[in-house]
Design a protein around this motif. Structure first.
Motif, PDB file in Angstrom:
ATOM      1  N   PHE A  60       2.583 -15.464  -2.625  1.00  0.00           N
ATOM      2  CA  PHE A  60       3.509 -16.591  -2.704  1.00  0.00           C
ATOM      3  C   PHE A  60       3.268 -17.394  -3.979  1.00  0.00           C
ATOM      4  N   ARG A  61       2.009 -17.569  -4.340  1.00  0.00           N
ATOM      5  CA  ARG A  61       1.701 -18.296  -5.579  1.00  0.00           C
ATOM      6  C   ARG A  61       2.257 -17.551  -6.790  1.00  0.00           C
ATOM      7  N   LEU A  63       4.754 -15.447  -6.895  1.00  0.00           N
ATOM      8  CA  LEU A  63       6.210 -15.549  -6.868  1.00  0.00           C
ATOM      9  C   LEU A  63       6.661 -16.913  -7.380  1.00  0.00           C
ATOM     10  N   THR A  64       5.989 -17.958  -6.948  1.00  0.00           N
ATOM     11  CA  THR A  64       6.314 -19.313  -7.392  1.00  0.00           C
ATOM     12  C   THR A  64       6.122 -19.442  -8.903  1.00  0.00           C
ATOM     13  N   GLU A  65       5.035 -18.867  -9.428  1.00  0.00           N
ATOM     14  CA  GLU A  65       4.791 -18.918 -10.872  1.00  0.00           C
ATOM     15  C   GLU A  65       5.897 -18.210 -11.647  1.00  0.00           C
ATOM     16  N   PHE A  67       9.074 -17.896 -10.671  1.00  0.00           N
ATOM     17  CA  PHE A  67      10.247 -18.781 -10.646  1.00  0.00           C
ATOM     18  C   PHE A  67      10.077 -19.942 -11.609  1.00  0.00           C
ATOM     19  N   LEU A  68       8.890 -20.521 -11.642  1.00  0.00           N
ATOM     20  CA  LEU A  68       8.673 -21.671 -12.530  1.00  0.00           C
ATOM     21  C   LEU A  68       8.718 -21.251 -13.989  1.00  0.00           C
TER      22      LEU A  68
END
Length: 74
Positions: A60-61, A63-65, A67-68
């Motif tokens: 999840f981290r 994936l978030t990175e 997107f960011l």
């Protein structure tokens, strides 16, 4: 033997890596992992191990990175 856990390691659903986690997971608190296990166990309808919860949180981290970093490029 490659690909097989050591015979001294418990690999059941309650598996707990115990001890110190790798540096790549030091940002995860024990409380955060416990909360993730409760949430994921309820969502999956089975007990989620600590190792599974850590792997899911790490994914999840990442994936978030992604997107960011995409937001920064636009």
């Amino acid at each position: 033997m490659p690909g097989f856990p050591s015979p001294t390691i418990h690999t059941g659903p309650e598996s707990d890596s115990g001890g110190v986690r790798p540096l790549s997971t030091q940002w995860l608190s024990d409380e955060w992992i416990a909360e993730a296990r409760r949430f994921l166990s309820k969502a999956y309808g089975r007990v989620v191990s600590q190792d599974e919860a850590v792997e899911i949180l790490m994914s999840f981290r990442r994936l978030t990175e992604v997107f960011l970093s995409g937001e920064e490029e636009t």
